[in-house]
Design a protein around this motif. Structure first.
Motif, short mmCIF file in Angstrom:
data_model
loop_
_atom_site.label_atom_id
_atom_site.label_comp_id
_atom_site.label_asym_id
_atom_site.label_seq_id
_atom_site.Cartn_x
_atom_site.Cartn_y
_atom_site.Cartn_z
N MET A 162 0.83 -1.21 0.00
CA MET A 162 0.00 0.00 0.00
C MET A 162 0.86 1.25 0.00
SD MET A 162 -2.32 1.20 3.23
CE MET A 162 -0.84 1.17 4.28
N TYR A 163 1.88 1.29 0.88
CA TYR A 163 2.78 2.44 0.93
C TYR A 163 3.66 2.49 -0.32
CZ TYR A 163 1.62 3.14 5.89
OH TYR A 163 0.98 3.38 7.08
N ALA A 164 4.12 1.33 -0.78
CA ALA A 164 5.04 1.30 -1.92
C ALA A 164 4.39 1.83 -3.19
CB ALA A 164 5.55 -0.13 -2.14
N VAL A 165 3.14 1.45 -3.43
CA VAL A 165 2.44 1.95 -4.62
C VAL A 165 2.37 3.47 -4.59
CG1 VAL A 165 0.20 2.07 -5.79
CG2 VAL A 165 1.08 -0.14 -5.02
N VAL A 190 -5.34 2.84 -4.39
CA VAL A 190 -4.17 3.52 -3.82
C VAL A 190 -3.21 4.02 -4.92
CG1 VAL A 190 -4.27 2.39 -1.59
CG2 VAL A 190 -2.96 1.31 -3.43
N GLY A 191 -3.61 3.85 -6.20
CA GLY A 191 -2.86 4.51 -7.26
C GLY A 191 -2.22 3.65 -8.31
N ALA A 192 -2.37 2.33 -8.24
CA ALA A 192 -1.73 1.48 -9.26
C ALA A 192 -2.32 1.77 -10.64
CB ALA A 192 -1.90 0.01 -8.91
N ASN A 193 -1.44 1.97 -11.63
CA ASN A 193 -1.90 2.20 -13.00
C ASN A 193 -2.43 0.92 -13.64
OD1 ASN A 193 0.84 4.02 -12.65
ND2 ASN A 193 -0.81 5.13 -13.68
N HIS A 194 -1.80 -0.20 -13.30
CA HIS A 194 -2.19 -1.50 -13.84
C HIS A 194 -2.22 -2.50 -12.69
CE1 HIS A 194 -1.01 0.46 -17.60
NE2 HIS A 194 0.18 0.68 -17.06
N CYS A 282 2.85 11.33 5.12
CA CYS A 282 1.53 11.03 5.71
C CYS A 282 0.95 12.27 6.37
CB CYS A 282 1.66 9.91 6.73
SG CYS A 282 1.97 8.27 6.00
N GLN A 283 1.80 13.02 7.08
CA GLN A 283 1.32 14.23 7.75
C GLN A 283 0.86 15.28 6.73
OE1 GLN A 283 4.98 14.77 10.09
NE2 GLN A 283 3.71 14.75 11.94
N ALA A 284 1.49 15.28 5.57
CA ALA A 284 1.12 16.23 4.52
C ALA A 284 -0.02 15.72 3.65
CB ALA A 284 2.34 16.53 3.64
N ALA A 285 -0.59 14.56 4.01
CA ALA A 285 -1.70 13.95 3.29
C ALA A 285 -1.34 13.58 1.85
CB ALA A 285 -2.93 14.86 3.32
N LYS A 286 -0.05 13.34 1.59
CA LYS A 286 0.38 12.89 0.28
C LYS A 286 0.39 11.36 0.19
CE LYS A 286 3.17 16.97 -0.77
NZ LYS A 286 4.52 17.49 -1.11
N ILE A 287 0.41 10.72 1.33
CA ILE A 287 0.30 9.26 1.41
C ILE A 287 -0.74 8.94 2.46
CG2 ILE A 287 1.47 7.19 2.28
CD1 ILE A 287 3.87 7.92 0.73
N ALA A 288 -1.61 7.98 2.16
CA ALA A 288 -2.67 7.59 3.07
C ALA A 288 -2.39 6.22 3.67
CB ALA A 288 -4.01 7.57 2.35
N THR A 289 -2.74 6.07 4.93
CA THR A 289 -2.69 4.77 5.59
C THR A 289 -4.09 4.18 5.59
OG1 THR A 289 -0.85 5.38 7.04
CG2 THR A 289 -2.23 3.56 7.76
N VAL A 290 -4.25 3.04 4.95
CA VAL A 290 -5.55 2.39 4.88
C VAL A 290 -5.56 1.23 5.88
CG1 VAL A 290 -7.22 1.19 3.42
CG2 VAL A 290 -5.76 2.98 2.43
N ILE A 291 -6.47 1.29 6.84
CA ILE A 291 -6.63 0.23 7.83
C ILE A 291 -7.85 -0.60 7.43
CG2 ILE A 291 -7.03 -0.32 10.26
CD1 ILE A 291 -5.62 2.32 10.96
#
Length: 321
Positions: A162-165, A190-194, A282-291
């Motif tokens: 999730m974070y890597a994508v 979470v952003g995967a193109n394919h 994460c703090q800048a909301a550029k990456i999201a943590t999905v639980i």
């Protein structure tokens, strides 16, 4: 205190919720009242004793009887010479070296702790240590991802994936995620193109080539993975079968030399001191943590079963009340 304990390797059924003695912090240690623990593949592997590398600290029986390593909570007490944190401070840590997170209290070396990032919940902070370090070092570290490159992440539907994508997308890469049928839509979200369903398609045989393959669930041979690398491409093994690990270790350094390809094991430097950049994102909301799911301490066996059977989309968290 309450803790989830096991004394032999096996399925989640070997775990028991028990009353055990609350640990006392030793020299340079603090006692943390645990509020949240995130699950990792390392918990599932060390529970079962499979693959064999998970038994490195206890070949026949587990050396540490309480699993759980990525924790967030409050400092309850400080031992001798532990002066960096005061009781009441909110902290998070990776305690993979001795585990102990599936409990109401955990004894932690003060060097393993960091203060809770501003604006984060206990749950969010507990998700970051291992998964964030793997993603950050696999993409921005050894992976050296650059804009326009093609990146494949095998196991992209889990916590590290999730974070890597999201990191790969921030670096301007075109991202392909590989995981099971039930995770295809999650990987897109979470952003995967394919996306590739590994139950229907072998990514090493579809004729496509990638500048980086980050393999979080390795089961293909080193030679098969080399086939999917572009010239000068990189393959990084993070976790998977023992057969795949041995092939990468023994054959990997030689397999791609003629084409400038690199096939290596990603030696991850663990610890909250290594996740600063992803915390800031994460703090800048550029990456999201999905639980995906939350469980109580008494439900740790169910939580580990859900993770181990490959259902988790993003992170699974245990809330310690």
């Amino acid at each position: 205190m309450k803790a989830v304990v096991y004394t032999r390797y096996g399925p989640p059924g070997v775990l028991r919720l028990m009353d055990v003695e609350t640990p006392a912090p030793g020299d340079g240690e603090v006692l943390v009242k645990v509020h949240a623990v995130s699950l990792n593949a390392s918990d599932w592997e060390t529970l079962r004793g499979k693959p064999l590398y998970s038994r490195i600290m206890g070949p026949f029986r587990p050396r540490h009887h309480i699993l759980g390593s990525d924790i967030a909570g409050q400092v309850a007490a400080a031992g001798a010479n532990a002066t960096l944190f005061q009781p009441g401070e909110q902290v998070f840590a990776d305690i993979l070296g001795h585990m102990g997170g599936f409990a109401e209290y955990a004894r932690v070396p003060q060097s393993a702790l960091a203060r809770m990032p501003a604006g984060m919940t206990y749950e969010e902070a507990a998700c970051l240590p291992q998964a964030g370090a793997i993603a950050l070092q696999g993409l921005a570290g050894k992976g050296q991802v650059r804009p326009g490159q093609k990146v494949l992440i095998n196991g992209a539907g889990g916590g590290s994936g999730m974070y890597a994508v999201q990191l790969a997308k921030l670096h301007g890469a075109e991202v392909t995620g590989v995981d099971s049928t039930e995770k295809l839509e999650f990987m897109r979200s979470v952003g995967a193109n394919h996306v590739i369903d590994y139950t229907r398609e072998d990514f090493t045989r579809n004729g496509r080539a990638y500048d980086l393959i980050l393999d979080l669930a390795a089961h293909r041979s080193a030679f098969a993975c080399k086939r999917s690398l572009a010239p000068a491409g990189r393959y990084l093994y993070v976790g998977g079968s023992m057969a795949a690990l041995f092939q990468v270790l023994l054959i990997g350094p030689l397999a791609g030399l003629s084409e400038g390809k690199k096939i290596r094991v990603l030696a991850v430097r663990l610890g909250v001191q290594h996740v600063g950049p992803i915390v800031e994102l994460c703090q800048a909301a550029k990456i999201a943590t999905v639980i995906d799911r939350r469980y109580r301490l008494s439900e740790v066996p169910e939580a580990l079963r859900y993770l181990g059977e490959g259902h988790a989309k993003g992170k699974v968290v245990v809330i310690v009340e």
